[in-house]
Every structure is written in C-alpha cells, then in structure tokens.
Design a protein around this motif. Structure first.
Motif, PDB file in Angstrom:
ATOM      1  N   HIS A  23      -2.938   5.313   8.671  1.00 50.40           N
ATOM      2  CA  HIS A  23      -2.001   4.489   8.931  1.00 50.40           C
ATOM      3  C   HIS A  23      -2.417   3.105   9.514  1.00 50.40           C
ATOM      4  O   HIS A  23      -2.215   1.909   8.818  1.00 50.40           O
ATOM      5  N   ARG A  66       4.441  -4.005   2.671  1.00 50.89           N
ATOM      6  CA  ARG A  66       4.938  -2.694   2.965  1.00 50.89           C
ATOM      7  C   ARG A  66       3.852  -1.560   2.834  1.00 50.89           C
ATOM      8  O   ARG A  66       3.007  -1.647   1.902  1.00 50.89           O
ATOM      9  N   TRP A  67       4.021  -0.338   3.534  1.00 51.80           N
ATOM     10  CA  TRP A  67       3.140   0.947   3.537  1.00 51.80           C
ATOM     11  C   TRP A  67       4.315   1.877   3.242  1.00 51.80           C
ATOM     12  O   TRP A  67       5.074   2.189   4.277  1.00 51.80           O
ATOM     13  N   LYS A 113       4.849  -4.284   7.883  1.00 52.18           N
ATOM     14  CA  LYS A 113       3.607  -4.999   8.784  1.00 52.18           C
ATOM     15  C   LYS A 113       4.463  -6.235   9.267  1.00 52.18           C
ATOM     16  O   LYS A 113       4.927  -6.941   8.414  1.00 52.18           O
ATOM     17  N   VAL A 168       0.914  -1.066   0.209  1.00 50.06           N
ATOM     18  CA  VAL A 168      -0.040  -0.110  -0.106  1.00 50.06           C
ATOM     19  C   VAL A 168       0.823   1.262  -0.102  1.00 50.06           C
ATOM     20  O   VAL A 168       1.833   1.187   0.749  1.00 50.06           O
ATOM     21  N   PHE A 169       0.388   2.235  -0.801  1.00 47.86           N
ATOM     22  CA  PHE A 169       1.230   3.221  -0.951  1.00 47.86           C
ATOM     23  C   PHE A 169       0.663   4.541  -1.177  1.00 47.86           C
ATOM     24  O   PHE A 169      -0.650   4.577  -1.484  1.00 47.86           O
ATOM     25  N   ALA A 210      -4.090   1.444   6.382  1.00 42.99           N
ATOM     26  CA  ALA A 210      -3.146   0.762   5.392  1.00 42.99           C
ATOM     27  C   ALA A 210      -2.520  -0.413   5.962  1.00 42.99           C
ATOM     28  O   ALA A 210      -2.375  -1.586   5.552  1.00 42.99           O
ATOM     29  N   ALA A 211      -2.427  -0.504   7.526  1.00 45.80           N
ATOM     30  CA  ALA A 211      -2.050  -1.680   8.205  1.00 45.80           C
ATOM     31  C   ALA A 211      -2.915  -2.852   7.989  1.00 45.80           C
ATOM     32  O   ALA A 211      -2.873  -4.056   7.949  1.00 45.80           O
ATOM     33  N   LEU A 266      -3.002  -4.694   4.904  1.00 42.14           N
ATOM     34  CA  LEU A 266      -1.707  -5.340   3.944  1.00 42.14           C
ATOM     35  C   LEU A 266      -1.782  -6.538   4.859  1.00 42.14           C
ATOM     36  O   LEU A 266      -2.366  -6.932   5.955  1.00 42.14           O
TER      37      LEU A 266
END
Length: 266
Positions: A150, A162-163, A264, A133-134, A153-154, A157
């Motif tokens: 955040h 990766r974020w 993560k 995720v970005f 995103a976590a 994932l």
C-alpha cells in the motif's frame, strides 16, 4: 519442485513466507493459466472469481490517456484490456514465469503492454508517476507485510489518484476451502492470522496471508490513503464455474471477494 510434505496454518519467518511466491508462481504459471486463462481472458479484466468486470464496475474511472500501473499482474490480462481502452499501462509481477506466459497473448491481441518484473513492495518507478494503480488478487495475499504494498502504491500515485485492490474476502478465512454447502460452517477463527503454509524439503514453498477487514483498512490508512468504497460482488446466476473455494453453491450465501477503492489525497 519437491512434493509437498506438510500443509497447515503456522507462523513462519517473514523472509521465507514473503519469498515463496516468486518461486511458486514461476513453477505453476502454466498450470494456473491453462485452468483459468480462458475465464480471465474472455472479458479482459475481472476483479475476482465471481466474474465482475471493470467494464461493469468502473472502479478505476475513465482511464483514457491516463498512466496506469498494475501490480501482481500475472499474465497481464487486465492491463491489455485497459490498453485497448486508451490507457498508458505498465504491468508488473514478481514472477517472470507469469509475465512470460502473457507475452504471446500481447501479440495475439495486437495490444502491446510493457511488463516489468518487480516486487510490489519495492516498485522501480518514480514518485507520483501514475494516475491509477491497481491489483486484482495480486501481491497482497502473498506477503507478510502488505502495508509496504500500500505504501508503494501511494508513493507512485499522483495526488488524487486511485489505488484499487481485490482480495479474498476476509470472512472466508473462517471457513474451509470448500465451494459446496459443506463449506458454510466456520471451522477456524476469523482472528487467527497465522498464514496458510505449504512446505517441502524443509522450506516454505507457498504462503498465503490473512487480514481482517479492519487490518486492510488500517493498512490503507497507514499509507496515507482514503477509503472510498468496499465492493463485495454477489455471485451471478450465469457463472457456474467452480474455482478453488469459489463456486455458485456457496457463493449464494457467502462473499468470496472484497474490492477496496482508495484515493491519495490532494
């Protein structure tokens, strides 16, 4: 949109500040892309105004065959670049105006990318459904509660994913929005976290929020993510573009972008 009546650094209700972004980007998508679209699109994936590309930096890792989510995608230039390199990408943005402006570009490149209008603080995807995720300058500066970005995103994932996110370098908050040497003198406190606000018709029409380096790290940690790296791109000699407070004159002395690379835990 009404003419701007006041600008400045002031506290506003979180609900008003957090909701302003959708309307502002809908109204200004065309002007923004007319001015910056060529720079953003010619390399396909830039992390910030300095011009650092993902092809150069490799911060997302090998994306071939991986499920990738972009939040705050704007016109989805980054997502299309990734799709062209074998990623399975979905692009999201809170602004329908930005996503709509990107749709014709998909046809022009021949690389279709699914787009979803969604608030980055409430993503409509299942847990552990993406490998990466970005966001490149999306979502985080425009909400009062970035810790929710955040956390989302976590959530989406998979373990080990990766974020990665880029934002205006926090140091910039202390300096005026001037790309010349006149912008090298600090005029406000780095620790003043009042958002920059524009108001019209008695309402908030634009809000941008400041977080210190430590704030970003704490938000990442609160989401259960581990920080791998903080990248501060230097201004390259080839880039003579002036973009708001970014430009080669001040860029030779002060950082303008910070990119946080997180993972993560397994």
């Amino acid at each position: 949109m009404n003419d701007i009546e006041s600008v400045g650094y002031r506290h506003v209700p979180d609900a008003e500040g957090g909701a302003a972004g959708r309307t502002w980007w809908d109204a200004n998508a065309g002007e923004y892309l007319d001015e910056h679209g060529a720079f953003l699109g010619d390399a396909g994936f830039r992390w910030g105004p300095e011009g650092l590309t993902e092809a150069e930096a490799g911060l997302l890792g090998d994306v071939t065959g991986r499920r990738v989510l972009e939040v705050g995608a704007g016109a989805a230039q980054c997502s299309r670049w990734l799709a062209g390199r074998g990623a399975v990408v979905v692009a999201t943005d809170v602004s329908h105006g930005m996503l709509r402006r990107g749709a014709p570009l998909d046809a022009a490149t021949g690389v279709p990318v699914p787009v979803v209008q969604a608030d980055a603080r409430a993503l409509p995807f299942a847990d552990a459904s993406f490998d990466v995720v970005f966001t490149s300058f999306g979502a985080i500066p425009f909400v009062p509660d970035a810790v929710r970005v955040h956390a989302e995103a976590a959530r989406v994932l998979r373990p080990g994913g990766r974020w990665v996110f880029s934002v205006t370098h926090p140091l910039r908050w202390a300096f005026p929005d001037d790309p010349t040497r006149h912008g090298l003198t600090a005029t406000r406190s780095y620790f003043d976290r009042r958002p920059y606000v524009e108001q019209a018709g008695g309402r908030v029409v634009y809000a941008e929020y400041h977080r210190t380096v430590g704030d970003h790290v704490r938000d990442v940690a609160a989401a259960g993510l581990h920080l791998l790296d903080v990248v501060e791109p230097e201004w390259p000699a080839w880039n003579d573009q002036v973009w708001g407070g970014w430009g080669p004159e001040r860029g030779a002395y002060l950082p303008g972008t910070a990119i946080y690379v997180t993972v993560k835990p397994l």
